[in-house]
Design an enzyme around this catalytic site. Structure first.
Site, PDB file in Angstrom:
ATOM      1  CG  ASN A   1      -7.654  -4.273   7.996  1.00 45.65           C
ATOM      2  OD1 ASN A   1      -8.062  -4.089   9.136  1.00 45.65           O
ATOM      3  ND2 ASN A   1      -6.884  -5.311   7.669  1.00 45.65           N
TER       4      ASN A   1
ATOM      5  CB  ILE B   1      -9.211  -6.584  17.813  1.00 42.53           C
ATOM      6  CG1 ILE B   1      -9.996  -5.268  17.912  1.00 42.53           C
ATOM      7  CG2 ILE B   1     -10.018  -7.635  17.073  1.00 42.53           C
ATOM      8  CD1 ILE B   1     -11.297  -5.348  18.676  1.00 42.53           C
TER       9      ILE B   1
ATOM     10  CB  VAL C   1      -0.992   0.032   1.192  1.00 46.66           C
ATOM     11  CG1 VAL C   1      -1.994  -1.105   1.085  1.00 46.66           C
ATOM     12  CG2 VAL C   1      -0.246  -0.011   2.529  1.00 46.66           C
TER      13      VAL C   1
ATOM     14  CE1 TYR D   1      -1.382   0.656  15.126  1.00 46.73           C
ATOM     15  CE2 TYR D   1      -2.197   1.570  17.188  1.00 46.73           C
ATOM     16  CZ  TYR D   1      -2.381   0.765  16.075  1.00 46.73           C
ATOM     17  OH  TYR D   1      -3.568   0.083  15.914  1.00 46.73           O
TER      18      TYR D   1
END
Length: 255
Positions: free
Chosen positions: A92, A193, A66, A160
């Site tokens: 994502n 998650i 990407v 991040y």
């Protein structure tokens, strides 16, 4: 949950070979969408595609870095060539590496920003050009609860957090610019998650206990729970929602 209006829609999911991306791909396929599974490993993407096709769905595996504009544009071109259109983009793809700020190298900082933020920009731009032709589309960006002022900070994740905060700002701005073309842009801010990205958290009982203590529901989320939110923001059920950031975190930010 299935959304009937997603049947036949063409979807690109970056970072689709595992974790939340894989869950998104399977959920879209279950709703009848045609899915491009894009990631850095063609072989891993093909495994997801094989799973979708085994269940009667239609999918395409595409190797895509990407951060590379040519590869991103080729990903979009192959999708349109295969499915005839592009309706939905799920941004994502991302990386997360804990590193104290004073030990963080310029190369590590830049790599995180390139993948997590520049990648979203390149993919959104290439996808929106196609969506604008048909005057419709939806872009869903995966941000994080770790995004500074709009969420929380976290020691060891300055790079991040900066990238995810940038995604939140980019989402709102793109929503404004693309609204005249009937392209909706929203983001999801996941909490902890249970994916390969947080595998190290689960292997250290102390870190896992500390993490769960911050979550009122006292558990990590499942990739499928993020996929449910992604499908909602991609469907007609959210037709009047754009520029929003939906938090899916088990109550983490409610404290």
């Amino acid at each position: 949950m299935q959304y009937q209006d997603l049947k036949g829609k063409a979807v690109i999911i970056t970072g689709g070979r595992q974790g939340m991306g894989r869950a998104d791909a399977l959920a879209f396929a279950e709703s009848g969408a045609k899915v491009t599974v894009a990631d850095i490993s063609q072989e891993d993407c093909q495994l997801v595609v094989d799973e979708i096709e085994k269940n009667g769905g239609e999918a395409l595996a595409v190797k895509c870095d990407v951060t590379n504009q040519k590869e991103v544009e080729e990903m979009v071109r192959k999708t349109v060539e295969k499915f005839g259109r592009l309706d939905i983009l799920v941004n994502n793809a991302g990386i997360c590496q804990f590193k104290p700020f004073l030990e963080l190298t310029e190369a590590e900082w830049q790599r995180t920003l390139d993948i997590n933020l520049k990648g979203y920009f390149l993919c959104a731009k290439a996808a929106a050009k196609e969506m604008a032709k048909q005057k419709s589309g939806a872009i869903v960006n995966i941000a994080s609860v770790v995004m500074g002022q709009m969420g929380i900070g976290m020691a060891g994740l300055s790079h991040y957090s900066a990238s995810k905060g940038g995604i939140a700002a980019l989402t709102k701005t793109l929503a404004l610019e693309l609204a005249p073309s009937n392209i909706r842009v929203n983001a999801i801010a996941p909490g902890a998650i249970d994916t390969p990205m947080v595998a190290s958290t689960k292997t250290d009982p102390k870190i896992l206990e500390q993490t769960l203590a911050m979550i009122p529901m006292r558990r990590m989320g499942k990739p499928e729970e993020i996929a449910s939110a992604v499908l909602f923001l991609s469907s007609n059920a959210s037709s009047y929602i754009t520029g929003s950031i939906v938090v899916v975190d088990g109550g983490w930010l409610a404290q």
